[in-house]
Design an enzyme around this catalytic site. Structure first.
Site, PDB file in Angstrom:
ATOM      1  N   GLU A 175     -14.165   2.408  12.771  1.00  0.00           N
ATOM      2  CA  GLU A 175     -12.921   2.469  12.899  1.00  0.00           C
ATOM      3  C   GLU A 175     -12.499   1.304  14.314  1.00  0.00           C
ATOM      4  O   GLU A 175     -12.427   1.637  15.370  1.00  0.00           O
ATOM      5  CB  GLU A 175     -11.965   3.591  13.148  1.00  0.00           C
ATOM      6  CG  GLU A 175     -10.485   3.205  13.502  1.00  0.00           C
ATOM      7  CD  GLU A 175      -9.434   4.129  13.648  1.00  0.00           C
ATOM      8  OE1 GLU A 175     -10.238   5.578  13.383  1.00  0.00           O
ATOM      9  OE2 GLU A 175      -8.345   4.250  13.588  1.00  0.00           O
ATOM     10  N   LYS A 217     -12.800   1.775   8.488  1.00  0.00           N
ATOM     11  CA  LYS A 217     -11.466   1.877   8.567  1.00  0.00           C
ATOM     12  C   LYS A 217     -10.796   0.725   9.694  1.00  0.00           C
ATOM     13  O   LYS A 217     -10.808   1.219  10.818  1.00  0.00           O
ATOM     14  CB  LYS A 217     -11.294   3.241   9.285  1.00  0.00           C
ATOM     15  CG  LYS A 217      -9.780   3.664   9.797  1.00  0.00           C
ATOM     16  CD  LYS A 217      -9.632   5.135   9.914  1.00  0.00           C
ATOM     17  CE  LYS A 217      -8.240   5.507  10.545  1.00  0.00           C
ATOM     18  NZ  LYS A 217      -7.984   6.939  10.473  1.00  0.00           N
TER      19      LYS A 217
HETATM   20  P1  13P Z   1      -2.676   6.074  12.445  1.00  0.00           P
HETATM   21  O1  13P Z   1      -2.449   5.856  10.836  1.00  0.00           O
HETATM   22  O2  13P Z   1      -1.412   6.788  12.953  1.00  0.00           O
HETATM   23  O3  13P Z   1      -3.116   4.818  13.124  1.00  0.00           O
HETATM   24  O4  13P Z   1      -3.917   7.015  12.718  1.00  0.00           O
HETATM   25  C1  13P Z   1      -4.905   6.694  11.976  1.00  0.00           C
HETATM   26  C2  13P Z   1      -5.762   6.922  12.969  1.00  0.00           C
HETATM   27  O5  13P Z   1      -6.977   8.103  12.792  1.00  0.00           O
HETATM   28  C3  13P Z   1      -6.353   6.606  14.390  1.00  0.00           C
HETATM   29  O6  13P Z   1      -7.486   6.787  15.042  1.00  0.00           O
END
Ligand code: 13P
Length: 338
Positions: A175, A217
């Site tokens: 991510e 992600k």
């Molecule tokens: P949000 O969708 O609220 O941004 O959170 C996703 C997430 O896991 C952030 O690390």
């Protein structure tokens, strides 16, 4: 096919997506503050119990990302949360990073920590039932930011994390989040997102990470929250898709977006538009935290009497996002429900 590749595919198959419920105790405290709920272990447990016992959730949700404390907690009837989720056809996952910390000598920038001892923690999480993991890198846009040093440090940490996960039996969710805050244009966001993704995939390849055994992600390509000229939803969808096609190898089975502070309906709409545009060689799904939980949190307000209403709100958002993940969402469906 390897077990990890099978899990990675299952995380994004059939229009299902991921519920990010891995808020640290500090972050969930901020969410609770807004609904005047005390941030104590039992309230955190009760809230997650509410989310995970929602009937029918498994039809739209493939996996849930848990926090260390939650992975070890139990439902009201004594069933450990990972067991409860598996029973409902949902794969349990775990956040393994230790949070974004100030990057030395780079004011305003951060690097995510948590590599020390990670192999041993992953091995323990597997014994507790986790099948995938998450690590979030934070990229801020601003004057002179991000720096090359920030992007490469975060990409390197993401890649080391992903390799350690795969070596220890967990599918890594990778991510790299380009933060929405700021007055930057969508053009700048597109340029920075492309750069961050290129650095990330270069580092993943250098660390021998198997692209078939991971899920990406990313954030969407979107105008800064304080930018005077806000791009419309179709432009967000087109630019995000274009950027991903430039950067993400087809070997990656799926891309599950974060919501990053977008409103719940907009996050659904953007995902739907990308799929209506034809998507890409990978599945395009969701891994939303706030955009899935906000209406449920509000409906709950910490009261047992509101549990059913909160579960209905969560189920509705999950269903809308499942439709978006196959490009069949219609905004009228949201208007009818509210
Ligand atoms: P949000 O969708 O609220 O941004 O959170 C996703 C997430 O896991 C952030 O690390």
């Amino acid at each position: 096919m390897s077990e990890l590749a099978r899990v990675a595919q299952a995380m994004v198959a059939g229009g299902r997506g991921i519920l990010a419920a891995d808020e640290s105790n500090g972050t969930i405290g901020k969410r609770f503050e807004r609904i005047a709920v005390e941030n104590v272990e039992e309230n955190r447990r009760a809230y997650r119990d509410l989310l995970f016992t929602t009937a029918g959730l498994g039809e739209s949700i493939s996996g849930v990302i848990l926090y260390d404390e939650t992975l070890r907690q139990k439902s009201a009837d004594g069933t450990p949360f990972p067991v409860l989720l598996e029973r409902n056809g949902i794969i349990p996952g775990i956040k393994v990073d230790a949070g974004a910390k100030d990057l030395a000598l780079c004011p305003g920038e951060q690097v995510t920590e948590g590599l020390d001892g990670l192999a041993a923690r992953c091995a323990q999480y597997v014994t507790l039932g986790a099948k995938f993991a998450k690590w979030r890198a934070v990229i801020n846009i601003g004057k002179g930011m991000p720096s090359h040093g920030c992007l490469t440090a975060n990409a390197h940490a993401l890649a080391r994390y992903a390799a350690i996960c795969q070596a220890n039996g967990l599918v890594p969710i990778v991510e790299p989040e380009v933060i929405m805050d700021g007055d930057h244009s969508i053009d700048t966001c597109e340029r920075i997102t492309e750069w961050a993704l290129h650095e990330t995939f270069a580092a993943l390849v250098n660390q021998r990470v198997s692209l078939e055994q991971m899920v990406l992600k990313p954030s969407m390509v979107i105008s800064g929250t304080k930018c005077a000229q806000q791009a419309g939803a179709q432009e967000v969808a087109e630019r995000t898709l274009r950027t991903l096609k430039r950067c993400v190898p087809a070997a990656v089975p799926g891309i599950a977006f974060l919501s990053g502070g977008q409103s719940d309906e907009l996050a659904t709409d953007h995902l739907d538009r990308m799929n209506k545009l034809g998507g890409g060689p990978w599945k395009l799904s969701f891994s939303y935290g706030r955009a899935l939980q906000q209406p449920a949190l509000k409906a709950w307000g910490g009261k047992v009497a509101n549990v059913a209403a909160a579960q209905a709100a969560l189920l509705h958002r999950a269903q809308m996002n499942r439709l978006a993940a196959s490009g069949t969402y219609r905004s009228e469906l949201d208007r009818k429900a509210t």
